[in-house]
Design an enzyme around this catalytic site. Structure first.
Site, PDB file in Angstrom:
ATOM      1  N   PRO A 119       0.843  -1.205   0.000  1.00 20.09           N
ATOM      2  CA  PRO A 119       0.000   0.000   0.000  1.00 20.09           C
ATOM      3  C   PRO A 119       0.870   1.243   0.000  1.00 20.09           C
ATOM      4  O   PRO A 119       1.735   1.404   0.865  1.00 20.09           O
ATOM      5  CB  PRO A 119      -0.800  -0.134   1.304  1.00 20.09           C
ATOM      6  CG  PRO A 119      -0.005  -1.058   2.160  1.00 20.09           C
ATOM      7  CD  PRO A 119       0.728  -1.980   1.243  1.00 20.09           C
ATOM      8  N   CYS A 168       0.653   5.421  -0.347  1.00 17.33           N
ATOM      9  CA  CYS A 168      -0.213   6.601  -0.390  1.00 17.33           C
ATOM     10  C   CYS A 168       0.059   7.429  -1.633  1.00 17.33           C
ATOM     11  O   CYS A 168       1.213   7.691  -1.981  1.00 17.33           O
ATOM     12  CB  CYS A 168       0.012   7.453   0.853  1.00 17.33           C
ATOM     13  SG  CYS A 168      -0.582   6.681   2.369  1.00 17.33           S
ATOM     14  N   ALA A 194      -3.263   3.002   2.178  1.00 14.56           N
ATOM     15  CA  ALA A 194      -3.891   3.211   3.481  1.00 14.56           C
ATOM     16  C   ALA A 194      -5.179   4.009   3.310  1.00 14.56           C
ATOM     17  O   ALA A 194      -5.162   5.142   2.836  1.00 14.56           O
ATOM     18  CB  ALA A 194      -2.931   3.957   4.407  1.00 14.56           C
ATOM     19  N   GLN A 242      -5.626  -1.660   2.837  1.00 14.70           N
ATOM     20  CA  GLN A 242      -5.069  -1.379   4.154  1.00 14.70           C
ATOM     21  C   GLN A 242      -5.979  -0.391   4.880  1.00 14.70           C
ATOM     22  O   GLN A 242      -6.301   0.670   4.356  1.00 14.70           O
ATOM     23  CB  GLN A 242      -3.658  -0.806   4.029  1.00 14.70           C
ATOM     24  CG  GLN A 242      -2.947  -0.655   5.362  1.00 14.70           C
ATOM     25  CD  GLN A 242      -1.576  -0.035   5.205  1.00 14.70           C
ATOM     26  OE1 GLN A 242      -1.461   1.136   4.846  1.00 14.70           O
ATOM     27  NE2 GLN A 242      -0.538  -0.810   5.476  1.00 14.70           N
ATOM     28  N   TYR A 289       1.823   5.309  13.176  1.00 17.67           N
ATOM     29  CA  TYR A 289       0.433   5.718  13.144  1.00 17.67           C
ATOM     30  C   TYR A 289      -0.290   5.196  14.392  1.00 17.67           C
ATOM     31  O   TYR A 289       0.319   4.595  15.278  1.00 17.67           O
ATOM     32  CB  TYR A 289      -0.210   5.273  11.840  1.00 17.67           C
ATOM     33  CG  TYR A 289       0.468   5.904  10.629  1.00 17.67           C
ATOM     34  CD1 TYR A 289       0.622   7.286  10.550  1.00 17.67           C
ATOM     35  CD2 TYR A 289       0.995   5.129   9.595  1.00 17.67           C
ATOM     36  CE1 TYR A 289       1.268   7.887   9.469  1.00 17.67           C
ATOM     37  CE2 TYR A 289       1.642   5.718   8.516  1.00 17.67           C
ATOM     38  CZ  TYR A 289       1.779   7.097   8.459  1.00 17.67           C
ATOM     39  OH  TYR A 289       2.423   7.687   7.400  1.00 17.67           O
ATOM     40  N   ARG A 326      -0.052  -5.179   9.481  1.00 14.75           N
ATOM     41  CA  ARG A 326       1.307  -4.643   9.281  1.00 14.75           C
ATOM     42  C   ARG A 326       1.803  -4.063  10.594  1.00 14.75           C
ATOM     43  O   ARG A 326       1.099  -3.287  11.243  1.00 14.75           O
ATOM     44  CB  ARG A 326       1.326  -3.567   8.196  1.00 14.75           C
ATOM     45  CG  ARG A 326       2.691  -2.856   8.084  1.00 14.75           C
ATOM     46  CD  ARG A 326       2.824  -2.025   6.833  1.00 14.75           C
ATOM     47  NE  ARG A 326       3.259  -2.858   5.708  1.00 14.75           N
ATOM     48  CZ  ARG A 326       3.713  -2.368   4.546  1.00 14.75           C
ATOM     49  NH1 ARG A 326       3.780  -1.057   4.352  1.00 14.75           N
ATOM     50  NH2 ARG A 326       4.086  -3.177   3.572  1.00 14.75           N
ATOM     51  N   ARG A 380       8.682   0.991  -3.718  1.00 16.88           N
ATOM     52  CA  ARG A 380       9.365   1.856  -4.682  1.00 16.88           C
ATOM     53  C   ARG A 380       9.759   1.126  -5.958  1.00 16.88           C
ATOM     54  O   ARG A 380       9.706   1.695  -7.049  1.00 16.88           O
ATOM     55  CB  ARG A 380      10.591   2.496  -4.024  1.00 16.88           C
ATOM     56  CG  ARG A 380      10.232   3.546  -2.970  1.00 16.88           C
ATOM     57  CD  ARG A 380      11.469   4.057  -2.243  1.00 16.88           C
ATOM     58  NE  ARG A 380      11.136   5.103  -1.294  1.00 16.88           N
ATOM     59  CZ  ARG A 380      10.707   4.903  -0.060  1.00 16.88           C
ATOM     60  NH1 ARG A 380      10.550   3.654   0.380  1.00 16.88           N
ATOM     61  NH2 ARG A 380      10.428   5.912   0.743  1.00 16.88           N
TER      62      ARG A 380
END
Length: 368
Positions: A24, A26, A58, A100, A183, A231, A325
């Site tokens: 995932p 963003c 997410a 996610q 988070y 995760r 990436r």
């Protein structure tokens, strides 16, 4: 002998065509949480590229759970149709779609990376972040969060439950609870961000309480036939923080609470943590948790080469590899990895004119 990276893998009723997952990532390209054509093309191209799993970024379970105003959301039923459109296209390419579920906690109400990363004030469309304790992530660019009271914690649990119900209606094959990267759920896990003295703070059992409550809430609406991922950040990379021993202990409990796979990342909760970045630097966490907790794991982090990813699976260090990436740079990473490992390369039928001679077209896999 076929490459282990391209072997099939099954969790509950869901079979994945290979061991390559798109993490995932963003995109900061939503308005009011809605998925757009950008998300469809971005995620659809990764499914076309041959990944076995494609995870939607997410998705905030509440408006105040967004990292930025541009975050994807799943806090209202109106979000479902655009998410379903993406899941259906991912399925049409033979991949499995996941989502996610996330809450940014004290790292919320910040600008997107391409807008400078700074704090977004309420006057500019921002909001008051919340956290286990009133401790800012960093002295600049982040607000001091409001410490959640018990009613606020209960509301977070309910928000995750409702988000999972919406994800099911959107047609995804798995959901992942985001308890990593500093988070909200990770903030509760770590004694560096959780200074509470009630039943959600202090001891290990208290600090993991919210994560287990969220997992139980999600599993209460998420069908037994479909897998559930979590995760985690396996370590804070900081003295006195969340550590690998605690990650193993948590993983054992997650397994007992109906979690099927632990997605093993690290860091994100301490602004000045010294992280020893190197190829595959987090793979050891996935290997240890898999071995000691008896649960499937995914490895993630600077996995860029086909042989490297294949060795992780071949050596039993993880059950899946998640790429971020590398997939941004090359949506066709799985197709190219297959060729590098001597596997039969499967191309979308629309691209066969450009594919190497003898390459088969990909056939879709029906959703269970």
């Amino acid at each position: 002998m076929s490459a282990p990276l391209f072997s099939r893998f099954q969790l509950r009723s869901v079979e994945f065509s290979n061991r390559i997952g798109v993490s995932p990532m963003c995109q900061y390209s939503s308005q009011d949480g809605f998925a757009t054509d950008w998300h469809l093309v971005h995620l659809g191209s990764r499914a076309q590229g041959g990944a076995g799993l494609v995870t939607l970024e997410a998705a905030a379970v509440s408006p105040e759970g967004r990292i930025s105003p541009g975050d994807l959301g799943i806090w209202k039923d109106e979000h479902i149709p655009s998410l379903r459109r993406i899941a259906e296209f991912v399925h049409s390419q033979g991949a499995r779609a996941g989502m996610q579920l996330a809450h940014a906690g004290r790292k919320a109400s910040t600008a997107s990376p391409f807008e400078g990363h700074g704090l977004v004030l309420p006057a500019d469309g921002g909001w008051q972040p919340v956290a286990p304790s009133a401790i800012a992530f960093a002295p600049t660019d982040y607000a001091v969060p409001a410490a959640l009271d018990l009613a606020g914690i209960a509301a977070v649990v309910e928000a995750f439950r409702n988000a999972a119900r919406r994800a099911l209606e959107a047609g995804v094959d798995f959901v992942e609870v985001h308890a990593a990267h500093g988070y909200l759920l990770h903030e509760f896990l770590s004694p560096l961000s959780n200074l509470r003295t009630d039943q959600y703070g202090g001891s290990f059992d208290n600090r993991i309480r919210l994560v287990l409550e969220v997992v139980d809430a999600v599993r209460s609406v998420w069908p037994e036939r479909l897998p559930l991922f979590v995760r985690i950040s396996a370590t804070d990379w900081a003295e006195g923080g969340w550590n690998p021993d605690e990650s193993v202990a948590l993983a054992r409990l997650l397994r007992d609470h109906g979690v099927d796979l632990v997605d093993c990342s690290s860091g994100g909760n301490v602004a000045d943590a010294k992280i020893p970045l190197a190829p595959g630097y987090q793979v050891g966490f996935a290997a240890r948790i898999r071995r000691e907790a008896g649960i499937a794991t995914a490895a993630v982090g600077l996995i860029t080469e086909a042989a490297q990813a294949n060795d992780i699976i071949a050596e039993g260090e993880a059950d899946l590899v998640f790429l971020a990436r590398a997939e941004l740079r090359d949506p066709y990473w799985p197709v190219h990895a297959a060729a590098a490992l001597g596997e039969t390369v499967s191309w979308p039928k629309q691209y066969l004119r450009a594919a190497p001679q003898g390459s088969p077209a990909r056939s879709a896999v029906s959703r269970p």
